[in-house]
Design a protein around this motif. Structure first.
Motif, PDB file in Angstrom:
ATOM      1  N   ARG A   2     -10.677  -6.893  12.114  1.00 29.38           N
ATOM      2  CA  ARG A   2      -9.317  -7.355  12.395  1.00 29.38           C
ATOM      3  C   ARG A   2      -8.859  -6.985  13.791  1.00 29.38           C
ATOM      4  O   ARG A   2      -9.328  -6.009  14.384  1.00 29.38           O
ATOM      5  N   ARG A  45       0.829  -1.197   0.000  1.00 27.31           N
ATOM      6  CA  ARG A  45       0.000   0.000   0.000  1.00 27.31           C
ATOM      7  C   ARG A  45       0.867   1.251   0.000  1.00 27.31           C
ATOM      8  O   ARG A  45       0.620   2.183  -0.727  1.00 27.31           O
ATOM      9  N   SER A  90      -7.563 -11.061  10.437  1.00 30.80           N
ATOM     10  CA  SER A  90      -9.005 -11.279  10.525  1.00 30.80           C
ATOM     11  C   SER A  90      -9.330 -12.623   9.896  1.00 30.80           C
ATOM     12  O   SER A  90      -8.482 -13.215   9.230  1.00 30.80           O
ATOM     13  N   ASN A 128      -1.940  -7.462  11.226  1.00 33.85           N
ATOM     14  CA  ASN A 128      -3.395  -7.289  11.267  1.00 33.85           C
ATOM     15  C   ASN A 128      -4.025  -8.583  10.792  1.00 33.85           C
ATOM     16  O   ASN A 128      -3.730  -9.046   9.690  1.00 33.85           O
ATOM     17  N   SER A 132       1.516  -3.403   3.862  1.00 28.62           N
ATOM     18  CA  SER A 132       0.985  -4.267   2.797  1.00 28.62           C
ATOM     19  C   SER A 132      -0.531  -4.159   2.728  1.00 28.62           C
ATOM     20  O   SER A 132      -1.177  -3.701   3.674  1.00 28.62           O
ATOM     21  N   GLU A 133      -1.088  -4.562   1.623  1.00 28.01           N
ATOM     22  CA  GLU A 133      -2.535  -4.786   1.547  1.00 28.01           C
ATOM     23  C   GLU A 133      -2.824  -6.108   2.265  1.00 28.01           C
ATOM     24  O   GLU A 133      -1.905  -6.914   2.479  1.00 28.01           O
ATOM     25  N   PRO A 134      -4.088  -6.347   2.626  1.00 27.83           N
ATOM     26  CA  PRO A 134      -4.406  -7.604   3.333  1.00 27.83           C
ATOM     27  C   PRO A 134      -4.407  -8.791   2.375  1.00 27.83           C
ATOM     28  O   PRO A 134      -5.438  -9.387   2.098  1.00 27.83           O
ATOM     29  N   GLY A 175     -13.408  -9.535   7.341  1.00 24.16           N
ATOM     30  CA  GLY A 175     -13.886  -9.510   8.722  1.00 24.16           C
ATOM     31  C   GLY A 175     -13.207  -8.408   9.526  1.00 24.16           C
ATOM     32  O   GLY A 175     -12.295  -7.734   9.040  1.00 24.16           O
ATOM     33  N   LYS A 198      -8.835  -0.256  19.399  1.00 23.36           N
ATOM     34  CA  LYS A 198      -8.154   0.312  18.235  1.00 23.36           C
ATOM     35  C   LYS A 198      -8.415   1.809  18.139  1.00 23.36           C
ATOM     36  O   LYS A 198      -9.551   2.264  18.161  1.00 23.36           O
TER      37      LYS A 198
HETATM   38  P1  ADP Z   1      -4.535   1.622  10.322  1.00 23.05           P
HETATM   39  O1  ADP Z   1      -3.912   2.769   9.595  1.00 23.05           O
HETATM   40  O2  ADP Z   1      -5.663   2.004  11.213  1.00 23.05           O
HETATM   41  O3  ADP Z   1      -3.549   0.729  10.994  1.00 23.05           O
HETATM   42  P2  ADP Z   1      -5.142   0.518   7.697  1.00 23.05           P
HETATM   43  O4  ADP Z   1      -6.482   0.397   7.082  1.00 23.05           O
HETATM   44  O5  ADP Z   1      -4.199   1.502   7.118  1.00 23.05           O
HETATM   45  O6  ADP Z   1      -5.313   0.729   9.236  1.00 23.05           O
HETATM   46  O7  ADP Z   1      -4.491  -0.902   7.604  1.00 23.05           O
HETATM   47  C1  ADP Z   1      -3.383  -1.249   8.301  1.00 23.05           C
HETATM   48  C2  ADP Z   1      -3.013  -2.668   7.909  1.00 23.05           C
HETATM   49  O8  ADP Z   1      -4.105  -3.550   8.193  1.00 23.05           O
HETATM   50  C3  ADP Z   1      -2.708  -2.849   6.443  1.00 23.05           C
HETATM   51  O9  ADP Z   1      -1.530  -3.649   6.352  1.00 23.05           O
HETATM   52  C4  ADP Z   1      -3.890  -3.593   5.899  1.00 23.05           C
HETATM   53  O10 ADP Z   1      -3.510  -4.471   4.876  1.00 23.05           O
HETATM   54  C5  ADP Z   1      -4.364  -4.386   7.097  1.00 23.05           C
HETATM   55  N1  ADP Z   1      -5.802  -4.681   7.090  1.00 23.05           N
HETATM   56  C6  ADP Z   1      -6.806  -3.815   6.882  1.00 23.05           C
HETATM   57  N2  ADP Z   1      -8.004  -4.445   6.987  1.00 23.05           N
HETATM   58  C7  ADP Z   1      -7.746  -5.749   7.305  1.00 23.05           C
HETATM   59  C8  ADP Z   1      -8.540  -6.906   7.560  1.00 23.05           C
HETATM   60  N3  ADP Z   1      -9.878  -6.852   7.539  1.00 23.05           N
HETATM   61  N4  ADP Z   1      -7.928  -8.060   7.853  1.00 23.05           N
HETATM   62  C9  ADP Z   1      -6.580  -8.126   7.913  1.00 23.05           C
HETATM   63  N5  ADP Z   1      -5.775  -7.071   7.676  1.00 23.05           N
HETATM   64  C10 ADP Z   1      -6.332  -5.899   7.376  1.00 23.05           C
END
Ligand code: ADP
Ligand code: MG
Ligand code: ZN
Length: 389
Positions: free
Chosen positions: A209, A115, A198, A196, A155-157, A207, A262
């Motif tokens: 996380r 990301r 889920s 992260n 990373s992306e999930p 789901g 969170k």
């Molecule tokens: P934040 O900035 O609040 O930590 P982000 O949306 O930027 O949240 O995501 C942070 C990390 O969480 C990223 O690596 C993303 O890939 C991961 N992530 C977001 N949603 C999920 C999910 N439902 N399950 C697992 N990982 C997730």
């Protein structure tokens, strides 16, 4: 219906520059507490940060290696919160305009989308002493680490199991070490991961996380993720719901417990740091950084296959670290015989014996010229292979 695990990782990699991100203080590990501090990293009023050029170059290298697009303009933001290890009351980070975005890293047949890669500063460190029984606590603050440069790789999930997450992390770990941007020593906290996690029924939307904080070994990361997946599945199957929270993994107990609910981005009141101008990078500056990049593990693997005729397996083993690859190429250079035989003797004989004794290849007293000499004696039948071993 079966369960699917979904994992996204946020990795903090300490850039191995000699000075901090926004001041001239040293970053040496293990120095006398608070000996590497100045008005800037102590957060004294009126002290002004100046961005370290080398840190920018390292972060861009990392972004390029992760196949990201480099932003021509990025902005440093203040992430505001209170904690005793953060005397300024905010951490300098990047928020809506990071340095690098939209990358990907190929891992064992799959792809993990990246990301963003951005720059931020580390906080200080608290040390607690005293005894629980008498509730007599003392806490110490060491600000040597405050302002140390970190590259955060988000990373992306895209990962679907603890093993995939660990494979990705190992690859990233190898990548930053090849790039020369970090020593990535996990025991010194130079490569830290928040996971992260889920779960969902196959085919359903993502789901809720939980975020597992500060995992500092590959083994704990795997344990922590597997524990978390089992916990979430059991919770849902018992009719409960996963809540979005930050959890701390206790490696001694092999389980995690909630640390805090969170936080949301708006809790931090991010805003552009008025003390730091936006970072502008021209295409030619980025090209110059790209041109100065060292060979990456994947490129080296391919070259070892084509140049030395190694099997993909041997090429992979010998390009694990730059030190090992350097040893191999020195051996090939010092020896007239077949690069494949060099690979066999190095990978199968020498490495095995070093491993048994816990010695790094860089510390091997059997140097490339010595091993080359031995291989020559085998080739001219002075010693048998068996004796040489
Ligand atoms: P934040 O900035 O609040 O930590 P982000 O949306 O930027 O949240 O995501 C942070 C990390 O969480 C990223 O690596 C993303 O890939 C991961 N992530 C977001 N949603 C999920 C999910 N439902 N399950 C697992 N990982 C997730
Ligand atoms: Mg996060
Ligand atoms: Zn300083």
């Amino acid at each position: 219906m079966s369960w699917e695990t979904v994992i996204g990782l946020e990795v903090h990699v300490q850039a191995n520059t000699r000075s901090k991100a926004f001041c001239g203080c040293a970053t040496d590990f293990g120095a006398e507490p608070n000996s590497q501090t100045c008005p800037v990293c102590l957060g004294l009023p009126g002290a002004l940060p100046v961005l370290n050029r080398q840190v920018v170059e390292y972060a861009i290298r990392t972004g390029l290696a992760a196949n990201c697009a480099i932003a021509p303009r990025s902005v440093f933001a203040r992430k505001n919160y209170f904690y005793p290890d953060l005397p300024k009351g905010y951490q300098i980070s990047q928020y809506d305009l990071p340095m690098s975005v939209h990358g990907r890293i190929d891992v064992g047949g799959g792809t993990v989308r990246i990301r963003r890669v951005h720059l931020e500063e580390d906080t200080g460190r608290l040390q607690h002493a005293g005894d629980k029984l008498h509730r007599a606590w003392e806490s110490y603050v060491d600000l040597n680490r405050a302002g140390v440069p970190l590259m955060e790789i988000v990373s992306e999930p895209d990962m679907r199991s603890a093993d995939e997450a660990v494979a990705y992390l190992k690859q990233l770990h190898q990548l930053v070490r090849f790039l020369g941007v970090s020593d990535a020593d996990m025991e010194k906290g130079q490569f830290r991961c928040d996971a992260n996690v889920s779960v969902r029924r196959t085919g359903e939307p993502l789901g809720t996380r939980a975020e597992l904080k500060n995992l500092n070994s590959f083994r704990f990361i795997k344990q922590a993720i597997e524990y978390e997946v089992a916990r979430q599945i059991e919770l849902i199957e018992d009719g409960g719901e996963v809540v979005q929270e930050t959890r701390l993994f206790d490696s001694a107990k092999g389980e995690s417990r909630p640390m805090r609910s969170k936080e949301e981005a708006h809790d931090y009141r991010y805003f552009p740091d008025p003390d730091l101008p936006p970072l502008r990078l021209s295409a030619s500056e980025v090209d110059a950084i790209r041109a100065g990049m060292p060979e990456l593990p994947g490129q080296m693997r391919h070259r070892f296959e084509s140049e030395y005729g190694l099997s993909p397996y041997d090429a992979d083993v010998l390009s694990t670290t730059r030190e090992l690859a350097g040893y191999y190429e020195a051996l090939v250079g010092a020896h007239a015989a077949d690069p494949k035989r060099c690979a066999n003797w190095l990978a199968n004989e020498l490495l095995g014996r070093l491993k048994e004794r816990g010695i790094d290849i860089g510390d091997s007293t059997v140097t490339p010229p010595l091993l080359a000499g031995l291989l020559d004696r085998i080739a001219d039948n002075t010693v048998s292979g068996k004796l040489a071993k």
